[in-house]
Design a protein around this motif. Structure first.
Motif, PDB file in Angstrom:
ATOM      1  N   ALA A  72      -5.443 -29.734  -3.940  1.00 60.22           N
ATOM      2  CA  ALA A  72      -5.480 -27.857  -4.263  1.00 60.22           C
ATOM      3  C   ALA A  72      -6.468 -27.604  -3.083  1.00 60.22           C
ATOM      4  CB  ALA A  72      -5.404 -27.474  -5.589  1.00 60.22           C
ATOM      5  N   GLU A  73      -7.867 -27.920  -3.232  1.00 59.09           N
ATOM      6  CA  GLU A  73      -8.334 -27.290  -2.558  1.00 59.09           C
ATOM      7  C   GLU A  73      -8.255 -27.724  -1.007  1.00 59.09           C
ATOM      8  OE1 GLU A  73     -10.867 -25.654  -3.469  1.00 59.09           O
ATOM      9  OE2 GLU A  73     -11.300 -26.484  -5.860  1.00 59.09           O
ATOM     10  N   SER A  74      -7.759 -28.460  -0.023  1.00 60.12           N
ATOM     11  CA  SER A  74      -7.383 -29.002   0.855  1.00 60.12           C
ATOM     12  C   SER A  74      -5.732 -27.927   1.302  1.00 60.12           C
ATOM     13  CB  SER A  74      -6.735 -30.252   1.207  1.00 60.12           C
ATOM     14  OG  SER A  74      -7.691 -30.792   1.233  1.00 60.12           O
ATOM     15  N   GLU A 103     -16.976 -22.858   1.952  1.00 59.55           N
ATOM     16  CA  GLU A 103     -17.055 -22.823   0.227  1.00 59.55           C
ATOM     17  C   GLU A 103     -15.910 -24.480  -0.165  1.00 59.55           C
ATOM     18  OE1 GLU A 103     -17.160 -19.518  -1.617  1.00 59.55           O
ATOM     19  OE2 GLU A 103     -19.062 -18.622  -0.242  1.00 59.55           O
ATOM     20  N   GLU A 104     -14.440 -24.193   0.854  1.00 54.42           N
ATOM     21  CA  GLU A 104     -13.286 -24.895   0.251  1.00 54.42           C
ATOM     22  C   GLU A 104     -13.664 -26.239   0.800  1.00 54.42           C
ATOM     23  OE1 GLU A 104     -12.083 -23.990  -1.466  1.00 54.42           O
ATOM     24  OE2 GLU A 104     -11.066 -21.669  -1.236  1.00 54.42           O
ATOM     25  N   ALA A 105     -14.121 -26.723   1.872  1.00 52.07           N
ATOM     26  CA  ALA A 105     -15.055 -28.107   2.302  1.00 52.07           C
ATOM     27  C   ALA A 105     -15.733 -29.170   1.411  1.00 52.07           C
ATOM     28  CB  ALA A 105     -15.447 -28.000   3.703  1.00 52.07           C
ATOM     29  N   VAL A 106     -16.649 -27.549   0.998  1.00 51.49           N
ATOM     30  CA  VAL A 106     -17.744 -27.865  -0.045  1.00 51.49           C
ATOM     31  C   VAL A 106     -16.903 -28.777  -1.351  1.00 51.49           C
ATOM     32  CG1 VAL A 106     -19.495 -27.313  -1.663  1.00 51.49           C
ATOM     33  CG2 VAL A 106     -19.394 -27.033   1.117  1.00 51.49           C
ATOM     34  N   HIS A 107     -16.291 -28.057  -1.748  1.00 50.53           N
ATOM     35  CA  HIS A 107     -15.286 -28.501  -2.882  1.00 50.53           C
ATOM     36  C   HIS A 107     -14.633 -29.731  -2.631  1.00 50.53           C
ATOM     37  CE1 HIS A 107     -14.975 -24.191  -3.982  1.00 50.53           C
ATOM     38  NE2 HIS A 107     -16.228 -24.763  -4.146  1.00 50.53           N
ATOM     39  N   THR A 108     -13.694 -29.646  -1.338  1.00 47.77           N
ATOM     40  CA  THR A 108     -12.962 -31.446  -1.334  1.00 47.77           C
ATOM     41  C   THR A 108     -14.486 -32.334  -1.157  1.00 47.77           C
ATOM     42  OG1 THR A 108     -11.274 -29.992   0.262  1.00 47.77           O
ATOM     43  CG2 THR A 108     -11.854 -32.028   0.903  1.00 47.77           C
ATOM     44  N   MET A 176      -3.058 -19.227  -7.068  1.00 48.68           N
ATOM     45  CA  MET A 176      -3.604 -20.537  -7.658  1.00 48.68           C
ATOM     46  C   MET A 176      -5.284 -20.581  -7.611  1.00 48.68           C
ATOM     47  SD  MET A 176      -3.218 -23.628  -6.366  1.00 48.68           S
ATOM     48  CE  MET A 176      -2.211 -25.139  -5.189  1.00 48.68           C
ATOM     49  N   GLU A 177      -5.310 -19.908  -6.985  1.00 45.61           N
ATOM     50  CA  GLU A 177      -7.338 -19.621  -7.227  1.00 45.61           C
ATOM     51  C   GLU A 177      -7.993 -19.535  -8.370  1.00 45.61           C
ATOM     52  OE1 GLU A 177      -8.976 -18.491  -3.330  1.00 45.61           O
ATOM     53  OE2 GLU A 177      -9.740 -20.499  -3.845  1.00 45.61           O
ATOM     54  N   GLY A 178      -6.640 -18.169  -9.258  1.00 45.15           N
ATOM     55  CA  GLY A 178      -7.192 -16.845 -10.255  1.00 45.15           C
ATOM     56  C   GLY A 178      -6.975 -17.440 -11.575  1.00 45.15           C
ATOM     57  N   PHE A 180      -4.213 -20.836 -11.618  1.00 42.78           N
ATOM     58  CA  PHE A 180      -3.668 -22.777 -11.582  1.00 42.78           C
ATOM     59  C   PHE A 180      -4.839 -23.595 -11.626  1.00 42.78           C
ATOM     60  CE2 PHE A 180       0.363 -22.670  -8.920  1.00 42.78           C
ATOM     61  CZ  PHE A 180       0.821 -22.405 -10.065  1.00 42.78           C
ATOM     62  N   PHE A 181      -6.300 -22.780 -11.463  1.00 40.17           N
ATOM     63  CA  PHE A 181      -7.536 -23.440 -10.945  1.00 40.17           C
ATOM     64  C   PHE A 181      -8.573 -23.855 -12.588  1.00 40.17           C
ATOM     65  CE2 PHE A 181      -9.699 -23.638  -6.986  1.00 40.17           C
ATOM     66  CZ  PHE A 181      -8.256 -24.173  -6.725  1.00 40.17           C
ATOM     67  N   TYR A 182      -7.891 -22.644 -13.922  1.00 35.52           N
ATOM     68  CA  TYR A 182      -8.230 -21.606 -14.808  1.00 35.52           C
ATOM     69  C   TYR A 182      -8.363 -23.293 -16.040  1.00 35.52           C
ATOM     70  CZ  TYR A 182     -11.524 -18.605 -12.155  1.00 35.52           C
ATOM     71  OH  TYR A 182     -12.361 -17.939 -12.036  1.00 35.52           O
ATOM     72  N   ASP A 210     -17.823 -20.024  -7.247  1.00 36.67           N
ATOM     73  CA  ASP A 210     -17.245 -20.097  -5.736  1.00 36.67           C
ATOM     74  C   ASP A 210     -15.692 -18.793  -6.177  1.00 36.67           C
ATOM     75  OD1 ASP A 210     -19.864 -21.118  -4.711  1.00 36.67           O
ATOM     76  OD2 ASP A 210     -18.496 -23.291  -4.466  1.00 36.67           O
ATOM     77  N   GLU A 211     -15.476 -19.434  -6.737  1.00 36.91           N
ATOM     78  CA  GLU A 211     -13.798 -18.923  -6.972  1.00 36.91           C
ATOM     79  C   GLU A 211     -13.852 -17.587  -7.448  1.00 36.91           C
ATOM     80  OE1 GLU A 211     -11.698 -20.761  -5.230  1.00 36.91           O
ATOM     81  OE2 GLU A 211     -12.028 -23.240  -5.601  1.00 36.91           O
ATOM     82  N   SER A 212     -14.277 -17.386  -8.341  1.00 35.24           N
ATOM     83  CA  SER A 212     -15.297 -15.924  -8.766  1.00 35.24           C
ATOM     84  C   SER A 212     -15.189 -14.914  -7.086  1.00 35.24           C
ATOM     85  CB  SER A 212     -15.474 -15.730  -9.585  1.00 35.24           C
ATOM     86  OG  SER A 212     -17.159 -16.208  -9.455  1.00 35.24           O
ATOM     87  N   LEU A 213     -14.984 -15.776  -6.849  1.00 34.35           N
ATOM     88  CA  LEU A 213     -15.797 -14.412  -5.689  1.00 34.35           C
ATOM     89  C   LEU A 213     -14.444 -14.860  -4.624  1.00 34.35           C
ATOM     90  CD1 LEU A 213     -19.294 -15.385  -4.203  1.00 34.35           C
ATOM     91  CD2 LEU A 213     -18.525 -13.247  -4.821  1.00 34.35           C
ATOM     92  N   HIS A 214     -14.364 -15.979  -4.441  1.00 34.41           N
ATOM     93  CA  HIS A 214     -12.832 -15.971  -3.379  1.00 34.41           C
ATOM     94  C   HIS A 214     -11.846 -15.099  -4.294  1.00 34.41           C
ATOM     95  CE1 HIS A 214     -13.605 -20.374  -2.392  1.00 34.41           C
ATOM     96  NE2 HIS A 214     -15.249 -19.239  -2.498  1.00 34.41           N
ATOM     97  N   LEU A 215     -11.113 -15.165  -5.395  1.00 36.44           N
ATOM     98  CA  LEU A 215     -11.199 -13.891  -6.165  1.00 36.44           C
ATOM     99  C   LEU A 215     -10.902 -12.841  -5.680  1.00 36.44           C
ATOM    100  CD1 LEU A 215      -8.468 -13.775  -8.462  1.00 36.44           C
ATOM    101  CD2 LEU A 215      -9.677 -13.745 -10.060  1.00 36.44           C
TER     102      LEU A 215
HETATM  103 FE    FE Z   1     -12.080 -24.318  -4.500  1.00 42.10          FE
END
Ligand code: FE
Ligand code: MN
Length: 330
Positions: A72-74, A103-108, A176-178, A180-182, A210-215
């Motif tokens: 999902a991160e990719s 940041e998504e690269a860090v998550h991957t 997805m980030e808001g 499906f991740f939770y 991080d995801e809460s900032l992306h959201l």
């Molecule tokens: Fe992520």
């Protein structure tokens, strides 16, 4: 003046800025910098190898979450770089998108690190998004919702195309980030609260922050487009968005059931489903849409995890809660 479809935008000229929120999110992201290798996996490896520590259902839940997040991160990163970046030429927004892509690269990288340290079969983990139906249905839902803007001839000109672009932003940032991740965040952090897989749990905490900032960026972008092109935010389109979020809630609840059918020690499986409804209401409110579920948060400790700084004892654990710049208060 508009954030998309503005022929006067010079993407190379970031000053003076128009959308200061984009800059604020960028600085907040930089201040939260972390890497997975800063988190020790030693105890997790011991627990993973010890058949007495984790039950079969806990192992299933961990594998399902690593399986979902590893790909999902990719998916999210590709959407930023291949779709969103192209259509948002505003330079301060692009600066944020570059940060988010990193940041998504860090998550991957986090899931590579987890797979490596636990000795998991990458073939199993990285194909779960195709082989596990409850994971595949989530990914397919987002991909179908957003496929039209991957057409190389797609442009955001015209009301219908702005709606298509908003569907993509809602699909990735809000759904997805808001959403499906939770359920996965809640499960992994619940496990960590029981002292199990605390390294992986800590990495999930950083990802969640991080995801809460992306959201937050995604909602600001969506709400800016709504404000600048109010003719696209019709009642019909709003109803469609609410409907999409309701469908996403069902998919996430099915996923929670599948990943964690028995619940976790002290947590009934139904509570994960209530949590998904609570989260969905918060996302709807972020878009100024009416709440659907009116669920109280069954896991108040989840909001503490995102909203407050973690106070770490320097002598017990390596300090990863550093902030390298800015003065963001959590
Ligand atoms: Fe992520
Ligand atoms: Mn993200």
């Amino acid at each position: 003046m508009s954030i998309i479809n503005n022929p006067k935008t010079d993407p190379n000229k970031i000053l003076p800025m128009t959308y200061l929120w984009a800059r604020e999110h960028y600085k907040a992201g930089v201040a939260n910098n972390w890497t997975p290798e800063e988190v020790s996996m030693q105890k997790d490896v011991e627990q993973w190898k010890n058949p007495a520590v984790l039950s079969e259902s806990e192992r299933r839940m961990i594998l399902w979450n690593l399986g979902f997040f590893s790909t999902a991160e990719s998916l999210t990163a590709n959407n930023i770089v291949l779709a969103v970046y192209n259509h948002v030429s505003n330079p301060e927004s692009r600066q944020y998108l570059l940060r988010q892509a990193y940041e998504e690269a860090v998550h991957t990288d986090t899931f590579i690190y987890c797979c490596d340290s636990l000795g998991l079969d990458p073939e199993e983990i990285y194909t779960m998004y195709q082989s596990i139906p409850s994971i595949k249905m989530k990914d397919d839902f987002v991909v179908q919702l957003t496929s039209s803007i991957f057409d190389p001839h797609f442009s955001t000109n015209g009301n219908e195309n702005i709606q298509k672009f908003l569907r993509d932003l809602i699909g990735f940032y809000v759904i997805m980030e808001g959403i499906f991740f939770y359920a996965g965040f809640a499960m992994m952090l619940a496990l960590k609260r029981q002292g199990k897989m605390i390294g992986v749990g800590e990495q999930f905490e950083y990802i969640m922050r991080d995801e809460s900032l992306h959201l937050a960026f995604g909602c600001d972008l969506i709400n800016t487009i709504k404000a600048e092109f109010p003719q696209v935010w019709t009642q019909e389109f709003q109803d469609e968005v609410v409907d999409l979020i309701k469908k996403a809630v069902i998919l996430e609840q099915n996923y929670a059931d599948d990943a964690c059918p028995q619940g976790l020690l002290g947590i009934n499986a139904k509570e994960f489903k209530k949590y998904v409804e609570h989260i969905a209401d918060r996302r709807l409110q972020r878009l100024n849409l009416p709440k659907v579920y009116n669920r109280e948060n069954p896991f108040p400790w989840m909001s503490q995890t995102t909203d407050l700084p973690k106070e770490k004892n320097f002598f017990e654990t390596r300090v990863t809660e550093y902030q390298t710049g800015g003065s963001l208060q959590w």
